[in-house]
Design a protein around this motif. Structure first.
Motif, PDB file in Angstrom:
ATOM      1  N   THR A   1       4.955   3.201   1.720  1.00 31.78           N
ATOM      2  CA  THR A   1       6.261   3.277   2.371  1.00 31.78           C
ATOM      3  C   THR A   1       7.055   4.454   1.830  1.00 31.78           C
ATOM      4  O   THR A   1       7.722   5.168   2.580  1.00 31.78           O
ATOM      5  CB  THR A   1       7.060   1.981   2.143  1.00 31.78           C
ATOM      6  N   PHE A   2       6.970   4.669   0.527  1.00 28.99           N
ATOM      7  CA  PHE A   2       7.738   5.727  -0.124  1.00 28.99           C
ATOM      8  C   PHE A   2       7.368   7.106   0.409  1.00 28.99           C
ATOM      9  O   PHE A   2       8.214   7.992   0.493  1.00 28.99           O
ATOM     10  CB  PHE A   2       7.487   5.674  -1.642  1.00 28.99           C
ATOM     11  N   VAL A   3       6.121   7.295   0.780  1.00 23.23           N
ATOM     12  CA  VAL A   3       5.654   8.605   1.232  1.00 23.23           C
ATOM     13  C   VAL A   3       5.389   8.644   2.737  1.00 23.23           C
ATOM     14  O   VAL A   3       5.790   9.580   3.431  1.00 23.23           O
ATOM     15  CB  VAL A   3       4.368   9.011   0.462  1.00 23.23           C
ATOM     16  N   SER A   4       4.710   7.610   3.264  1.00 23.56           N
ATOM     17  CA  SER A   4       4.268   7.643   4.660  1.00 23.56           C
ATOM     18  C   SER A   4       5.386   7.431   5.669  1.00 23.56           C
ATOM     19  O   SER A   4       5.408   8.062   6.718  1.00 23.56           O
ATOM     20  CB  SER A   4       3.177   6.590   4.892  1.00 23.56           C
TER      21      SER A   4
ATOM     22  N   ARG B   1      -6.417  -8.241   1.160  1.00 18.56           N
ATOM     23  CA  ARG B   1      -5.586  -7.694   0.096  1.00 18.56           C
ATOM     24  C   ARG B   1      -6.317  -6.594  -0.677  1.00 18.56           C
ATOM     25  O   ARG B   1      -5.701  -5.624  -1.100  1.00 18.56           O
ATOM     26  CB  ARG B   1      -5.152  -8.820  -0.842  1.00 18.56           C
ATOM     27  N   THR B   2      -7.622  -6.732  -0.822  1.00 20.16           N
ATOM     28  CA  THR B   2      -8.385  -5.681  -1.502  1.00 20.16           C
ATOM     29  C   THR B   2      -8.308  -4.374  -0.722  1.00 20.16           C
ATOM     30  O   THR B   2      -8.045  -3.306  -1.290  1.00 20.16           O
ATOM     31  CB  THR B   2      -9.856  -6.097  -1.677  1.00 20.16           C
ATOM     32  N   LEU B   3      -8.531  -4.435   0.573  1.00 20.00           N
ATOM     33  CA  LEU B   3      -8.476  -3.233   1.406  1.00 20.00           C
ATOM     34  C   LEU B   3      -7.070  -2.645   1.439  1.00 20.00           C
ATOM     35  O   LEU B   3      -6.881  -1.433   1.269  1.00 20.00           O
ATOM     36  CB  LEU B   3      -8.948  -3.554   2.824  1.00 20.00           C
ATOM     37  N   GLY B   4      -6.066  -3.499   1.653  1.00 23.71           N
ATOM     38  CA  GLY B   4      -4.694  -3.009   1.739  1.00 23.71           C
ATOM     39  C   GLY B   4      -4.191  -2.435   0.423  1.00 23.71           C
ATOM     40  O   GLY B   4      -3.591  -1.354   0.387  1.00 23.71           O
ATOM     41  N   ALA B   5      -4.462  -3.136  -0.676  1.00 22.81           N
ATOM     42  CA  ALA B   5      -3.969  -2.682  -1.982  1.00 22.81           C
ATOM     43  C   ALA B   5      -4.646  -1.394  -2.419  1.00 22.81           C
ATOM     44  O   ALA B   5      -4.001  -0.504  -2.990  1.00 22.81           O
ATOM     45  CB  ALA B   5      -4.191  -3.775  -3.032  1.00 22.81           C
ATOM     46  N   THR B   6      -5.940  -1.278  -2.166  1.00 25.65           N
ATOM     47  CA  THR B   6      -6.637  -0.066  -2.584  1.00 25.65           C
ATOM     48  C   THR B   6      -6.261   1.134  -1.709  1.00 25.65           C
ATOM     49  O   THR B   6      -6.258   2.269  -2.197  1.00 25.65           O
ATOM     50  CB  THR B   6      -8.164  -0.267  -2.572  1.00 25.65           C
ATOM     51  N   ALA B   7      -5.927   0.874  -0.438  1.00 28.53           N
ATOM     52  CA  ALA B   7      -5.439   1.972   0.413  1.00 28.53           C
ATOM     53  C   ALA B   7      -4.110   2.492  -0.121  1.00 28.53           C
ATOM     54  O   ALA B   7      -3.880   3.711  -0.187  1.00 28.53           O
ATOM     55  CB  ALA B   7      -5.283   1.491   1.856  1.00 28.53           C
ATOM     56  N   ARG B   8      -3.228   1.583  -0.542  1.00 30.74           N
ATOM     57  CA  ARG B   8      -1.947   1.981  -1.124  1.00 30.74           C
ATOM     58  C   ARG B   8      -2.166   2.724  -2.451  1.00 30.74           C
ATOM     59  O   ARG B   8      -1.523   3.739  -2.729  1.00 30.74           O
ATOM     60  CB  ARG B   8      -1.080   0.746  -1.369  1.00 30.74           C
ATOM     61  N   LEU B   9      -3.060   2.168  -3.250  1.00 31.07           N
ATOM     62  CA  LEU B   9      -3.343   2.768  -4.553  1.00 31.07           C
ATOM     63  C   LEU B   9      -3.902   4.178  -4.391  1.00 31.07           C
ATOM     64  O   LEU B   9      -3.518   5.103  -5.114  1.00 31.07           O
ATOM     65  CB  LEU B   9      -4.336   1.890  -5.313  1.00 31.07           C
TER      66      LEU B   9
ATOM     67  N   GLY C   1      15.745   1.378   6.575  1.00 34.36           N
ATOM     68  CA  GLY C   1      16.662   2.306   7.243  1.00 34.36           C
ATOM     69  C   GLY C   1      16.946   3.523   6.380  1.00 34.36           C
ATOM     70  O   GLY C   1      16.996   4.658   6.870  1.00 34.36           O
ATOM     71  N   LEU C   2      17.085   3.307   5.079  1.00 38.45           N
ATOM     72  CA  LEU C   2      17.338   4.416   4.160  1.00 38.45           C
ATOM     73  C   LEU C   2      16.112   5.319   4.038  1.00 38.45           C
ATOM     74  O   LEU C   2      16.235   6.552   3.966  1.00 38.45           O
ATOM     75  CB  LEU C   2      17.735   3.858   2.787  1.00 38.45           C
ATOM     76  N   PHE C   3      14.921   4.732   4.035  1.00 38.06           N
ATOM     77  CA  PHE C   3      13.695   5.535   4.002  1.00 38.06           C
ATOM     78  C   PHE C   3      13.565   6.403   5.261  1.00 38.06           C
ATOM     79  O   PHE C   3      13.133   7.555   5.196  1.00 38.06           O
ATOM     80  CB  PHE C   3      12.464   4.646   3.866  1.00 38.06           C
ATOM     81  N   LEU C   4      13.912   5.841   6.400  1.00 35.68           N
ATOM     82  CA  LEU C   4      13.852   6.616   7.643  1.00 35.68           C
ATOM     83  C   LEU C   4      14.876   7.745   7.628  1.00 35.68           C
ATOM     84  O   LEU C   4      14.592   8.868   8.075  1.00 35.68           O
ATOM     85  CB  LEU C   4      14.084   5.685   8.840  1.00 35.68           C
ATOM     86  N   PHE C   5      16.058   7.447   7.109  1.00 38.54           N
ATOM     87  CA  PHE C   5      17.089   8.476   6.977  1.00 38.54           C
ATOM     88  C   PHE C   5      16.606   9.600   6.061  1.00 38.54           C
ATOM     89  O   PHE C   5      16.776  10.791   6.354  1.00 38.54           O
ATOM     90  CB  PHE C   5      18.374   7.849   6.437  1.00 38.54           C
ATOM     91  N   LEU C   6      15.967   9.213   4.952  1.00 46.58           N
ATOM     92  CA  LEU C   6      15.384  10.211   4.052  1.00 46.58           C
ATOM     93  C   LEU C   6      14.336  11.041   4.790  1.00 46.58           C
ATOM     94  O   LEU C   6      14.262  12.268   4.613  1.00 46.58           O
ATOM     95  CB  LEU C   6      14.744   9.526   2.844  1.00 46.58           C
ATOM     96  N   GLY C   7      13.529  10.381   5.617  1.00 49.25           N
ATOM     97  CA  GLY C   7      12.521  11.100   6.380  1.00 49.25           C
ATOM     98  C   GLY C   7      13.131  12.164   7.275  1.00 49.25           C
ATOM     99  O   GLY C   7      12.628  13.296   7.355  1.00 49.25           O
TER     100      GLY C   7
END
Length: 484
Positions: free
Chosen positions: A58-61, A127-135, A283-289
Motif C-alpha cells: 500500500t505504501f508504494v503501490s 497468506r503465504t502467497l500474499g505475505a511473500t508478495a508484500r515482502l 485517502g491520504l495515500f491517494l493524495f500522496l500519489g
C-alpha cells in the motif's frame, strides 16, 4: 545519503524492535504466542492493525497506481468499510461465542474434520502467497537502494529481513506483535504525513491548489461509471467489501489479534474503528500519489508504478526524507510479514498438526514443535520471495488482489454456507469442491470476452469463486432433518 548511513538507521530501528520484543515476550507461553492470553488492549490492536492491513505494498503501490487509475482505489476502500461492519456484527460474535483459538475450528464444528483442514490449508496458501508478495516488494527496494551497494545478493537481503522478523517474534508471538505493530504503524503514518507535507511545501501548494493541479491532470477521479470497466464503482465497492470479509474476517492472521482482545464488545470497537480509519489513511495515500506524480513531472522523473515513490524519495528529496521513507517503508513491511509468519505458525500447529489435541505432548514439547514450524515458515517465505523476484511484476498490489480472488474464494463459500445454511454437507467431498471452484474461476477469467463480451470482471472474481463454492457445497449437502 550514503547506503551505509541508511543501513545504520535500519539497524537502529531493528534494535528498538528487539527491545520491545524482549520486554513483551518475557515469560511467554503458547497461549501468549497464539492469542496473546486474550488480554490485548483493543485500542492498541486497532491501531496496530492499520499497519498490518496496509503493508509496504500500500505504501508504494497505491500512490504509484494513481497515474494509471486516478483515485478509483477509494471505491474499494468504501467497500472495505462495509466489510469491517460485517465482520464486527456477524463474525466476531460467532468466534467469541465458540471461544476459538483458530477461527477454522468453526468449520470442524459445523462440517467436519476434512472441511476444517481444507479451510486452514487455504488460509495457509493464501497468506503465504500474499505475505511473500508484500515482502518481496520491500526487499526489492531495500536491495536496490542499500544492500546491492555492498555487493550483497538478493537472497542474502531476504535472509537478513527474515532473520530480523524471526528474532523478535520467536518467543512472544501475538503478545509481542500487538506492541511492535503499534510502534511500526506510528512510524509508517508519520512518514506518510511528513512526505505529504514536504511535497506541498516544496511545490508551494496549499491543499486546494494541489487538488486543482491534480484535477487538471485527471488524477482525482474517484468513481468509474462505465459498467463494462473493471473499475466500475459497483464492482469495486462490492469487491472491496468481500475482500475485507475474507482477507480480514476469515483470515487467522487478522482475527487472532481481534480474538486476543478481552471482550467481544472491545473487539467490535476495534474493527469498526479500523474501518473508518482506513478511509482516512487510504485517502491520504491517494493524495500522496497525486502529489508524487505532480512532483515527478516537475523534476523530470519518468519512473512509474511501484518505482515512482522510491525513486523520488531516495534520489530527488533531501537525505532526511530518504531516511524517513526507508523507516516508514520498513514499518509498513514488518507488521504484514511478522503477523503473517506468526499466524501461519499458529494455524499449522493448531489446525494441521493438532498441537492442542495431543495429550502426549507436554508444554515443552509443544513449544519445541511450534518453534520448528516457525523456522520452517521462514524458509517457505524465502522460497516464495525468490519466486516473486523471478516474476518481477511492476504493480504488486494487483498481484496480491488477484491471488486473493482465487485463494480466499473457497473460504468465503465455506463460512457463508456454514453461517446462512443449516444443511449438512458430505465432509469428505468438501476439499474437492474447494479445488474445483477456483479452477472454474480460472476458466471464466481466461474466457471473459467469449462469455461476457465487453463486460469485464475484475476483483469481483472473489465473489464468483465464493458463489461456485457455495453451489458446490449445496450439491453435496442434505437437509439437517433428513437421513444420510
Amino acid at each position: 545519503m550514503s547506503p551505509a548511513l541508511l543501513f545504520s538507521f535500519v539497524v537502529a530501528y531493528f534494535v528498538i524492535l528487539l527491545i520491545v520484543a524482549w520486554y513483551t515476550g518475557r515469560n511467554s507461553n503458547n497461549e501468549s504466542f497464539f492469542i496473546g492470553n486474550r488480554n490485548s488492549n483493543w485500542m492498541l490492536v486497532a491501531f496496530g492493525m492499520i499497519g498490518t492491513s496496509l503493508s509496504g505494498v500500500t505504501f508504494v503501490s497505491v500512490p504509484g497506481a494513481v497515474g494509471r487509475d486516478a483515485f478509483t482505489y477509494f471505491q474499494i476502500t468504501l467497500g472495505y468499510l462495509i466489510g469491517y461492519l460485517t465482520i464486527a456484527y456477524v463474525l466476531i460474535p460467532l468466534f467469541y461465542r465458540l471461544q476459538l483459538t483458530s477461527i477454522y475450528n468453526y468449520l470442524n464444528t459445523r462440517f467436519g474434520k476434512a472441511s476444517y483442514k481444507t479451510g486452514a490449508s487455504f488460509f495457509i496458501l493464501s497468506r503465504t502467497l500474499g505475505a511473500t508478495a508484500r515482502l518481496f516488494l520491500v526487499v526489492r527496494i531495500l536491495q536496490e537502494t542499500i544492500l546491492q551497494n555492498f555487493g550483497v545478493p538478493f537472497i542474502v537481503t531476504t535472509l537478513i529481513i527474515l532473520v530480523m522478523i524471526l528474532v523478535y517474534t520467536y518467543e512472544g508471538g501475538v503478545k509481542t506483535i500487538v506492541y511492535t505493530d503499534t510502534l511500526q504503524t506510528t512510524c509508517m503514518l508519520a512518514g506518510l504525513i511528513i512526505c505529504v507535507g514536504y511535497i506541498l511545501h516544496t511545490m508551494d501548494f496549499s491543499f486546494g491548489e494541489s487538488i486543482t493541479a491534480m484535477r487538471e491532470r485527471g488524477l482525482t477521479r474517484i468513481f468509474e461509471t462505465d459498467p463494462n470497466s473493471k473499475l466500475f464503482f459497483v464492482k469495486q465497492i462490492v469487491a472491496g467489501a468481500f475482500i475485507t470479509i475474507t482477507m480480514t474476517g476469515l483470515d487467522q492472521e487478522m482475527m487472532q489479534k481481534n480474538i486476543s482482545v478481552t471482550t467481544m464488545k472491545d473487539s467490535q470497537k476495534n474493527v469498526v474503528s479500523l474501518g473508518f480509519i482506513m478511509l482516512v489513511v487510504i485517502g491520504l495515500f491517494l493524495f500522496l500519489g497525486g502529489l508524487l506524480h505532480l512532483y515527478g513531472a516537475q523534476v523530470g522523473v519518468t519512473a512509474s508504478g511501484d518505482k515512482l515513490f522510491p525513486e523520488l524519495a531516495l534520489h530527488h528529496m533531501p537525505p532526511v526524507i530518504s531516511v524517513i521513507f526507508i523507516i516508514a517503508l520498513i514499518s509498513a513491511l514488518f507488521p504484514s510479514a511478522d503477523g503473517a509468519m506468526t499466524a501461519l505458525t499458529s494455524s499449522f500447529c493448531i489446525d494441521i498438526l493438532g498441537i492442542q489435541r495431543r495429550p502426549d505432548w507436554d508444554a515443552a514439547k509443544q513449544k519445541k514443535v511450534r518453534q520448528r514450524v516457525h523456522l520452517t515458515m521462514a524458509f517457505v517465505f524465502l522460497l516464495f520471495v525468490l519466486v516473486f523476484e523471478w516474476i518481477d511484476n511492476q504493480s504488486m498490489i494487483g498481484v496480491i488482489l488477484k491471488i486473493a480472488a482465487y485463494t480466499y474464494g473457497p473460504l468465503l463459500g465455506l463460512f457463508t454456507f456454514g453461517i446462512f445454511s443449516k444443511r449438512i454437507v458430505n465432509d469428505k467431498l468438501v476439499p474437492v469442491i474447494c479445488v474445483i471452484a477456483p479452477l472454474l474461476c480460472l476458466v471464466v477469467d481466461n474466457n471473459q470476452e467469449l462469455l461476457f463480451g465487453k463486460f469485464q470482471i475484475g476483483l469481483e472474481l472473489l465473489v464468483i469463486n465464493g458463489f461456485f463454492t457455495y453451489i458446490g457445497l449445496l450439491l453435496i449437502s442434505r437437509r439437517a432433518d433428513s437421513k444420510a
